[in-house]
Structure formats: structure tokens, C-alpha cells
Enzyme design. Structure first.
Site, PDB file in Angstrom:
ATOM      1  N   ASN A  32      -7.250  -2.635  -6.009  1.00  9.19           N
ATOM      2  CA  ASN A  32      -7.349  -4.088  -6.106  1.00  9.19           C
ATOM      3  C   ASN A  32      -7.120  -4.493  -7.559  1.00  9.19           C
ATOM      4  O   ASN A  32      -7.801  -4.014  -8.459  1.00  9.19           O
ATOM      5  CB  ASN A  32      -8.711  -4.574  -5.617  1.00  9.19           C
ATOM      6  CG  ASN A  32      -8.877  -4.333  -4.128  1.00  9.19           C
ATOM      7  OD1 ASN A  32      -7.931  -4.481  -3.365  1.00  9.19           O
ATOM      8  ND2 ASN A  32     -10.059  -3.933  -3.718  1.00  9.19           N
TER       9      ASN A  32
ATOM     10  N   LEU B 120     -10.577   9.734   8.276  1.00 11.76           N
ATOM     11  CA  LEU B 120     -11.694  10.551   7.814  1.00 11.76           C
ATOM     12  C   LEU B 120     -12.933  10.177   8.623  1.00 11.76           C
ATOM     13  O   LEU B 120     -13.258   8.999   8.766  1.00 11.76           O
ATOM     14  CB  LEU B 120     -11.933  10.343   6.318  1.00 11.76           C
ATOM     15  CG  LEU B 120     -10.721  10.686   5.434  1.00 11.76           C
ATOM     16  CD1 LEU B 120     -11.010  10.393   3.976  1.00 11.76           C
ATOM     17  CD2 LEU B 120     -10.333  12.153   5.585  1.00 11.76           C
TER      18      LEU B 120
ATOM     19  N   GLY C  34      -8.441  -6.964   3.907  1.00 13.89           N
ATOM     20  CA  GLY C  34      -9.560  -7.492   4.680  1.00 13.89           C
ATOM     21  C   GLY C  34      -9.789  -6.741   5.986  1.00 13.89           C
ATOM     22  O   GLY C  34     -10.342  -7.288   6.931  1.00 13.89           O
TER      23      GLY C  34
ATOM     24  N   ARG D 161      -7.709  -7.040  -9.466  1.00 11.70           N
ATOM     25  CA  ARG D 161      -8.460  -8.257  -9.815  1.00 11.70           C
ATOM     26  C   ARG D 161      -9.916  -7.882 -10.075  1.00 11.70           C
ATOM     27  O   ARG D 161     -10.299  -6.738  -9.911  1.00 11.70           O
ATOM     28  CB  ARG D 161      -8.414  -9.231  -8.639  1.00 11.70           C
ATOM     29  CG  ARG D 161      -8.926  -8.564  -7.373  1.00 11.70           C
ATOM     30  CD  ARG D 161      -9.154  -9.527  -6.233  1.00 11.70           C
ATOM     31  NE  ARG D 161      -9.171  -8.845  -4.957  1.00 11.70           N
ATOM     32  CZ  ARG D 161     -10.204  -8.211  -4.437  1.00 11.70           C
ATOM     33  NH1 ARG D 161     -11.354  -8.159  -5.098  1.00 11.70           N
ATOM     34  NH2 ARG D 161     -10.120  -7.618  -3.263  1.00 11.70           N
TER      35      ARG D 161
ATOM     36  N   LYS E 151       0.812  -1.226   0.000  1.00 10.61           N
ATOM     37  CA  LYS E 151       0.000   0.000   0.000  1.00 10.61           C
ATOM     38  C   LYS E 151       0.842   1.270   0.000  1.00 10.61           C
ATOM     39  O   LYS E 151       0.396   2.295  -0.509  1.00 10.61           O
ATOM     40  CB  LYS E 151      -0.963  -0.018   1.178  1.00 10.61           C
ATOM     41  CG  LYS E 151      -2.028  -1.088   1.022  1.00 10.61           C
ATOM     42  CD  LYS E 151      -3.046  -0.964   2.116  1.00 10.61           C
ATOM     43  CE  LYS E 151      -4.115  -2.019   1.931  1.00 10.61           C
ATOM     44  NZ  LYS E 151      -5.225  -1.798   2.851  1.00 10.61           N
TER      45      LYS E 151
ATOM     46  N   GLU F 114      -9.862   2.264  -5.200  1.00 12.39           N
ATOM     47  CA  GLU F 114     -10.782   2.542  -4.093  1.00 12.39           C
ATOM     48  C   GLU F 114     -10.510   3.910  -3.461  1.00 12.39           C
ATOM     49  O   GLU F 114      -9.352   4.255  -3.197  1.00 12.39           O
ATOM     50  CB  GLU F 114     -10.658   1.461  -3.014  1.00 12.39           C
ATOM     51  CG  GLU F 114     -11.071   0.083  -3.523  1.00 12.39           C
ATOM     52  CD  GLU F 114     -11.293  -0.933  -2.400  1.00 12.39           C
ATOM     53  OE1 GLU F 114     -12.093  -1.848  -2.599  1.00 12.39           O
ATOM     54  OE2 GLU F 114     -10.661  -0.802  -1.326  1.00 12.39           O
TER      55      GLU F 114
END
Ligand code: ADP
Length: 456
Positions: free
Chosen positions: A289, A203, A164, A291, A116, A275
Site C-alpha cells: 500500500n 495459505l 478491499g 500511502r 498486484k 503486507e
């Protein structure tokens, strides 16, 4: 184009891939564990091969077993579905080393977005707006204190290898930072084997809005609008819709354009999801992501395209079958994820399905691998189906969802269907635009038992 594709997955997503292959005239190979001998994907595929015992680590995650299955059956390409090996760069490398095709992006892109910190740095450089936070990883508490002071509390300490919803700790003020920092690092080390963390502004009341992107791997990329996935329990999405309530065409074009441009510049191949947290009219990137997402059907419904077919085409070196100008959303789609779980505590409830009746009719799609007489094995995810509806507008989609849920019959096990009936009756869900915290608050008030007092 490929003659034969192996699907390294199970359940509804394996069926989803088989469906696309069948329409394209491609033969399919299912792989399965000994617990899945009677599973629907095994019945539906042209060929099936048992690759190991029930534990996913010895079957669906076994790279040697999957590669051998390709060699035995002559499959030329592997579709990973979501979960399992879908974002495993080392697996992609092995697939390519065996002169097979991976239906998904390159190992390098999976690695880039799977970390990330690297993902955020890359996206920031490409002009994608990010959540304010540390530049790169944070190795010691002193730096964490200084950076948190700069971005302002509350802050989230997040694991670079996270996923997750794990490896994420909130610090509301300076006093909570030490515990959050060490807690996130130790969770990251134990769950992901990588203790690296970074800081992000927390946030308070955002929505989760994600952009579907598609690249051809040759420098062309498009976006297929957004999905609002703000209704989450423990960071897991349960209700997804497209378009996002209240998002204007101009906002969609702007953020979609930024994402498509970023993907074109890195030469991304295949489906991806960028995202964002969306607050006060601003998008803040959190992760990508690499995929197909569980919730991809809502995009398929509003854009009228088959995303799996497109993934297969791109993996075979064919161009995208649509241009940006040809992509216009029509109407409104909603998906609910139905789990074999008992309310109010969401305890998994696998078992024998005695009766199964899927809803139908105009604008209703049920992606499920259930059938009457099927015994859901206890070893895997509790998702048993996705009910997707499409209507001309949001009120029509909501009415259709309520009608379709009423038609669904799953006897013999507990499911989360009653939760959706209750949610659909709620005025705030009906109004749309709930924040990511809304569902947890609602569950605490309406469904979940009083949480036990935290242990000191
Ligand atoms: P994971 O990979 O574990 O899913 P994400 O980075 O996608 O982690 O975050 C998962 C969820 O956590 C988001 O959908 C959102 O609900 C919450 N979240 C993540 N980052 C923030 C943030 N900076 N502020 C508030 N909530 C956040």
C-alpha cells in the site's frame, strides 16, 4: 517547506493531518461536501471550502474540484489521507501537472504497486519473499489448471486490480477452479474494470504482518518494524498491534531490512506498507500500500515518531529525520477501529451523537472526528474513531485498552465497542498470535447470527 496544505479527505484522518501541520506551523485547507458542513475537520482547519454534493464521486473524488480548491486558496501541496484519491496515479499526475506537490509517492510507484501482478514481480526481483503462485497473469482456464497443479491446491484466484478483499476466489480443489476463475474475473471486471487475475497458493493458517517503510525518494529508506493485523472481518482489519506477538528482533531486522532495501533500490518516496502473510516462520508478500495506513498510529506509538510530519518533510524534499539505527520499538501498542455499526450484523448506523466522551490518561490516544451534537452522515465509511493504547508490554496495553474502552461514551448511535469488550475477554486474543481466520470463526460462534444457507 510548504506554507499551506490542502487535505483531500475527511473524518479522523483529516484531523490527523491538520494536527501534524499545526505543529509544523503550516496552514491547512479543509475541503468538504455539502453533507460535511458541520464536520470537525472543517472546524479545525484554518480555511474550508465546499467542493460538491454528498456523493464522494462528486466531491472527495472530484479531481477538478480539488485542484480548483488549491488554486483558490493558494495551497501548495495536497495530503490525500487514506482511501479516496490516495492511491490514484492519474490524480498524482494531474497534481504534478498543476505544479502542486502530492504528499505521497510518485505516480509511477503508485501504478507499479497498484497492479498486484506488477507489484509481485517487482518485489520478487528485489528479493522480497512472495506467496508461491503464477508468474504474471493467467488468461485462460487451461493455464490456470496447469499452474494450480504445479503450486498445489487450495489456490486463490486474485484480481490484479483488487482491493478491499474484493475480486478474490478460493478453489479448494480442481473441481472448484473453473467457478473460482470465472467468478474472480467477472467480479474484477465489474468492480475494478480490469478482469486480469493471477493465482496464488492459499495459505491455510497465516497471520497478517505488515512492515512500515519510509523512503526519502533519493535512494535512502528505513523500516519502522511491523504491525500484526490478523484480526479481520471480511478481510477488513479491526484490531492492530505492534510489535507482532512472538516475532523476534532478528526476524524483524531481517524482513524489515529486506523491505527497506527494496524501497531504497526503487527510490521510493514517503510512507508505504509492505503486507505479508506469515506462516511457519516464513514471510510471504501479498501487496504493498503506497500511502499512510489507517493503523499507522500503533507504529507511531512504539517508535515515537510522527509519520505524517515525515511524509510532509519528504514531499518538501527534506531528508528523513531519523536513521535506521535511531529507530527502536518501545513497549506495545494496540489500535481498535470503532465503527458506527450495530451488532450482530454490523449494519451501518449513522445518526446523531448525543453524548461523546473520549477516554484519556496515560498511554491513551483517541483519533476521532466525533463531537456531541454531530450527526454522522450516511454517505461515507462507518469508521468513527480509532482508540490506540500504548503500554510497557502487551499485558499492560491490553489492560489499558479495556480500561479506556470502559471510559469511552458514544450515546445516540450503535457502535462496535461491545465487540472489543468481548474480544478482550477471550483467552486466545489475550495470548496473541491469532491467524487471519480466527475472528471470522469466533464471530460465527459468538456474535454473528447463523448464516443463511447458500443459494444453489
Ligand atoms: P486486498 O487488496 O483486497 O486487501 P490482499 O491481497 O491484501 O487484498 O489480501 C487481503 C486479505 O486476504 C489478506 O489480509 C488475507 O486475509 C487474505 N489473503 C490474501 N492472499 C491470501 C493467500 N494467498 N492465502 C490466504 N489468505 C490470503
Amino acid at each position: 517547506m510548504f506554507d499551506k496544505i490542502l487535505i483531500a479527505n475527511r473524518g479522523e484522518i483529516a484531523l490527523r493531518v491538520i494536527r501534524a501541520c499545526r505543529e509544523m506551523g503550516i496552514r491547512t485547507v479543509a475541503v468538504h461536501s455539502t453533507a460535511d458542513t458541520d464536520a470537525m475537520h472543517v472546524r479545525m482547519a484554518d480555511e474550508a471550502l465546499c467542493i460538491g454534493p454528498p456523493a464522494a464521486s462528486e466531491s472527495y473524488l472530484s479531481v477538478p474540484a480539488i485542484i480548483s480548491a488549491c488554486e483558490i486558496t493558494g495551497a501548495q501541496a495536497i495530503h490525500p489521507g487514506y482511501g479516496f484519491l490516495s492511491e490514484n496515479a492519474a490524480f498524482v499526475q494531474v497534481v504534478e501537472d498543476h505544479a502542486l506537490s502530492f504528499i505521497g509517492p510518485s505516480a509511477a510507484h503508485i501504478r507499479m504497486m497498484g497492479d498486484k501482478i506488477t507489484a509481485k514481480e517487482t518485489m520478487r526481483t528485489l528479493g522480497v519473499p512472495c506467496v508461491p503462485g503464477s508468474e504474471g497473469g493467467i488468461e485462460d482456464l487451461e493455464t490456470a489448471r496447469r499452474v494450480a497443479g504445479e503450486i498445489g491446491f487450495p489456490v486463490l484466484v486474485k484480481a490484479t486490480a483488487g482491493g478491499g478483499g474484493r475480486g478474490m476466489k478460493l478453489a479448494r480443489d480442481a473441481g472448484e477452479l473453473e467457478a473460482a476463475f470465472s467468478g474472480a474475473r467477472s467480479e474484477a471486471r465489474s468492480v475494478f474494470g480490469n478482469p486480469d487475475v493471477y493465482l496464488e497458493k492459499y495459505l491455510a493458517n497465516p497471520r497478517h504482518i505488515e512492515i512500515q517503510v519510509f523512503g526519502d525518494g533519493k535512494g535512502n529508506a528505513v523500516h519502522l518494524g511491523e504491525r500484526d493485523c490478523s484480526l479481520q472481518r471480511r478481510h477488513q482489519k479491526i484490531f492492530e498491534e505492534a510489535p507482532a506477538p512472538g516475532l523476534s528482533e532478528a526476524e524483524r531486522a531481517r524482513i524489515g531490512g529486506i523491505c527497506a532495501d527494496a524501497m531504497a533500490r526503487i527510490g521510493y518516496a514517503g510512507a508505504g506498507t509492505v503486507e505479508f502473510l506469515y506462516e511457519d516462520g516464513d514471510f510471504h508478500f501479498i501487496e504493498m500500500n503506497t500511502r499512510l495506513q489507517v493503523e499507522h498510529p500503533v507504529t507511531e506509538e512504539v517508535y515515537g515518531v510522527d509519520l505524517v510530519r515525515e511524509q510532509i518533510r519528504v514531499a518538501a524534499g527534506e531528508p528523513l529525520s531519523f536513521t535506521q539505527a535511531e529507530l527502536t520499538p518501545q513497549g506495545h501498542a494496540i489500535e481498535v477501529r470503532i465503527n458506527a455499526e450495530r451488532l450482530p450484523d454490523f449494519a451501518p448506523r449513522p445518526g446523531l451523537v448525543s453524548v461523546f466522551h473520549a477516554p484519556g490518561g496515560l498511554g491513551v490516544r483517541m483519533d476521532s472526528a466525533l463531537y456531541a451534537g454531530y450527526r454522522i452522515p450516511p454517505y461515507y465509511d462507518s469508521l468513527i474513531g480509532k482508540l490506540i493504547v500504548h503500554g510497557r508490554d502487551r499485558p499492560e496495553a491490553l489492560a489499558r485498552l479495556r480500561r479506556a474502552l470502559g471510559e469511552l461514551i458514544v450515546d445516540g448511535i450503535d457502535t462496535t465497542v461491545p465487540l472489543f469488550h468481548a474480544l478482550l475477554a477471550d483467552p486466545e486474543v489475550r495470548a496473541g498470535a491469532c491467524s487471519i481466520h480466527w475472528l471470522e470463526d469466533w464471530l460465527a460462534r459468538n456474535i454473528e447470527p447463523e448464516p443463511a444457507a447458500p443459494q444453489a
